[in-house]
Write an enzyme that holds these catalytic residues in place. Sequence first.
Site, PDB file in Angstrom:
ATOM      1  N   LEU A 100       0.842  -1.201   0.000  1.00  0.00           N
ATOM      2  CA  LEU A 100       0.000   0.000   0.000  1.00  0.00           C
ATOM      3  C   LEU A 100       0.875   1.247   0.000  1.00  0.00           C
ATOM      4  O   LEU A 100       1.834   1.340   0.755  1.00  0.00           O
ATOM      5  CB  LEU A 100      -0.900   0.001   1.247  1.00  0.00           C
ATOM      6  CG  LEU A 100      -1.861  -1.179   1.391  1.00  0.00           C
ATOM      7  CD1 LEU A 100      -2.697  -1.028   2.658  1.00  0.00           C
ATOM      8  CD2 LEU A 100      -2.764  -1.324   0.170  1.00  0.00           C
ATOM      9  N   GLY A 149       0.468  -5.229   0.646  1.00  0.00           N
ATOM     10  CA  GLY A 149      -0.642  -5.181  -0.278  1.00  0.00           C
ATOM     11  C   GLY A 149      -0.455  -6.207  -1.377  1.00  0.00           C
ATOM     12  O   GLY A 149      -1.402  -6.835  -1.819  1.00  0.00           O
ATOM     13  N   ASN A 173       3.152  -7.706   6.594  1.00  0.00           N
ATOM     14  CA  ASN A 173       4.127  -7.161   7.536  1.00  0.00           C
ATOM     15  C   ASN A 173       3.636  -5.977   8.356  1.00  0.00           C
ATOM     16  O   ASN A 173       4.446  -5.274   8.962  1.00  0.00           O
ATOM     17  CB  ASN A 173       5.375  -6.748   6.764  1.00  0.00           C
ATOM     18  CG  ASN A 173       5.054  -5.650   5.760  1.00  0.00           C
ATOM     19  OD1 ASN A 173       3.929  -5.566   5.279  1.00  0.00           O
ATOM     20  ND2 ASN A 173       6.016  -4.803   5.468  1.00  0.00           N
ATOM     21  N   GLU A 174       2.312  -5.762   8.358  1.00  0.00           N
ATOM     22  CA  GLU A 174       1.775  -4.569   9.032  1.00  0.00           C
ATOM     23  C   GLU A 174       2.362  -4.356  10.427  1.00  0.00           C
ATOM     24  O   GLU A 174       2.752  -3.242  10.787  1.00  0.00           O
ATOM     25  CB  GLU A 174       0.241  -4.646   9.120  1.00  0.00           C
ATOM     26  CG  GLU A 174      -0.489  -4.143   7.886  1.00  0.00           C
ATOM     27  CD  GLU A 174      -0.470  -5.133   6.724  1.00  0.00           C
ATOM     28  OE1 GLU A 174       0.163  -6.198   6.865  1.00  0.00           O
ATOM     29  OE2 GLU A 174      -1.073  -4.832   5.683  1.00  0.00           O
TER      30      GLU A 174
END
Lengths: 298, 298, 298
Positions: A100, A149, A173-174
Amino acid sequence: LRSPGVLPLCSRPPAWGRAARQSPGLLLAQRRAFSNNKILVELDEGSGVATMKFKSPPVNSLSLDFLTEFCISLEKLENNRGCRGVIFTSAIPTVFSSGLDITEMCGKSMEHYAEFWRAVQETWLRLYGSNMVTVAAVNASSLELLPAGGCLLALSCDYRIMAENPKFSIGLNEAQLGIVAPFWFKDTFVNVVGHRVAERSLQLGSLHSAPEAHRIGLVDELVPEEKLQDKAAAVMAQWLALPDHARQLTKSMMRKSVLDRLVAHREEDIQNFISFITKESIQKSLRMYMEMLKKKKS
Amino acid sequence: LRSPGVLPLCSRPPAWGRAARQSPGLLLAQRRAFSNNKILVELDEGSGVATMKFKSPPVNSLSLDFLTEFCISLEKLENNRGCRGVIFTSAIPTVFSSGLDITEMCGKSMEHYAEFWRAVQETWLRLYGSNMVTVAAVNASSLELLPAGGCLLALSCDYRIMAENPKFSIGLNEAQLGIVAPFWFKDTFVNVVGHRVAERSLQLGSLHSAPEAHRIGLVDELVPEEKLQDKAAAVMAQWLALPDHARQLTKSMMRKSVLDRLVAHREEDIQNFISFITKESIQKSLRMYMEMLKKKKS
Amino acid sequence: LRSPGVLPLCSRPPAWGRAARQSPGLLLAQRRAFSNNKILVELDEGSGVATMKFKSPPVNSLSLDFLTEFCISLEKLENNRGCRGVIFTSAIPTVFSSGLDITEMCGKSMEHYAEFWRAVQETWLRLYGSNMVTVAAVNASSLELLPAGGCLLALSCDYRIMAENPKFSIGLNEAQLGIVAPFWFKDTFVNVVGHRVAERSLQLGSLHSAPEAHRIGLVDELVPEEKLQDKAAAVMAQWLALPDHARQLTKSMMRKSVLDRLVAHREEDIQNFISFITKESIQKSLRMYMEMLKKKKS
């Protein structure tokens, strides 16, 4: 409790497909100007197979423009009776997608955040709920410098093939960026790798090497890089050998409850995103992260 | 349907954590006298990592006193901002924990059964819902002579490491004793090993050897006994490298529905336990089992 | 949300078992004439183990007569206190079961379709919810020329053993015939192999070879053909070593939500089946398929 029952064969897309199509996300998209060169779409009319090649340098980040173009391209193929399957791959040899686009989440207006998040939702609703056969040909690292994303795009397909390069990695991996994947990323991930692997991977924000991604079921198959496109075509042919309607209704039966959940909570999910992303502590940490990325680059 | 959405970062514990804290279980616990020497708690203030060592001879059985001390110790650590993770292990070289203390279920009053079961629930609610990183270092057999409790403690952690001694075993053996694991033991087990493995293992009351426990995913890793504590510390360091808030919210997203289910049915679950355990046939079979254990010992 | 809690031991079958018994399916079955020679039932009174051998030439297809006899035989064993377990196998060396009898779905009345589908539901409700230990000894291909039924029988047992002949195959092949498995086939499949494997296998209508079926967990064990019956007896003995009540209640806890879902939507599911099967396009494709099978045979 849902009761899909023996779903009747019909030429209409299943209900959630129609809902996605009527959603305000696309209306917005149709009204706003958008670039039309971030994704190369090629349709082979003989086989009925399209390829969507991501070509948004430098790293195929999922910007609002990219996502808007993705949704519109996918809808055109969905409505084209000559197209039965789509292969997703990258035209940039070094990266599948970096995730993202962080610049869409930083220093913008509330309206912009809402529009961006709606586009992320729309992308997932259309791809995870697509009536077409969808194959991810992950031909490079899904180099998640940014909130994951590229991995979500791959997870939403029917089948995932990855180049067997141990340097390539993929994951959600947020947590490593101090943020939290939304519940529908999590649902999609659990549906692919199961609850335990998802719990551990999401808490650690793990980026899995290609061999590890294969071992935990995040990707279905590893092949040498030079054979990736051929393999994707072969897998597509295998899936297209099935009658479309039965396959589509089966897919809907497997995915409907997870799709319905976002459809039912879509505005709430956007509000959650906005109130999260507008916190000063988060804005600050995203700005610092962007600085760090810029320094790395130079 | 829940909609955790993109959960906002916040310093308050998630809702289920607060609920657990306000629950009557702890109030009871705080009011009654309890021993304070069944668990050795050591906090390394440098790393922020605590170790809880079970030292309740002969077999670390989960008595009411043990569970009360466990809950209070865990709460103290949870409220200590200097503590970010806890390692659970045994100070008794021959056993991790032998399971729920059968003497608490036999020949006692209804009030006692209720108090005991509430403490079992409280232990699980606090541990499965802990905001801290929790690692089980299963350094001996979870020798479930008694209804499995040691296994439940391990299953409720974020990560499970076991000494790779093929003589060590672990499992939820309730069915072998003629009793049935409560639904939340089952939910926790399914979240770790999946539905099929849980169904088979619970029906057979299987005690799995260390290698088998690793193969089915009941433990994440096997290491030589002498390296167990080092490995636990290394795993803890890996998990603590993540920002706490994002990790905590991700954990809550994964576990909330299962925790909520017990919170919503807690009194009903206690009544079920009492009406089950007070049956004459069950009391008789538990008495016979205790006799058998005493004879074995002597 | 259900709260099975600590289920009390009791001699009555669990609620869903009783519901199945009172259901109109069996009443219909009891009133109509039915053959009584499609399944050979042998009960070893010493061990308490019955064997149900399918002997309905040429291919053990699941006709209305077969299913009716199956339900009545199973109910007799269920009500016989001397019987604690059942092994299912084929008396025809070349096939375990070829699946649902396609002639029952083609050119018949609405009433017939309803009666047939109710019998399919009844078979699953009784087998998946059986209080007895159930072991499938898949001694030949579950040669799903027809919509998968043999595979469903095996999936509904407690344990599945298959002859390790790589030519033998098993799977839920509905999609290959242009039809869609009902939601409760899907639920049963997901409970055994997990969401991802089920999604892929159901969309492709895959027939898995014995080794592959073992690898994905569709069968628990492969053994040489000549040892299959001995192995089934040994597995049965292992499961019967457990106290019946605790095992039965544990089984009910694992399967109840999936059984309840069909019980709650049974008539709707029958109507879905009828409206699906009576479509002209489906009738035509089933007729063509039957023609093809006849030609193959001759």
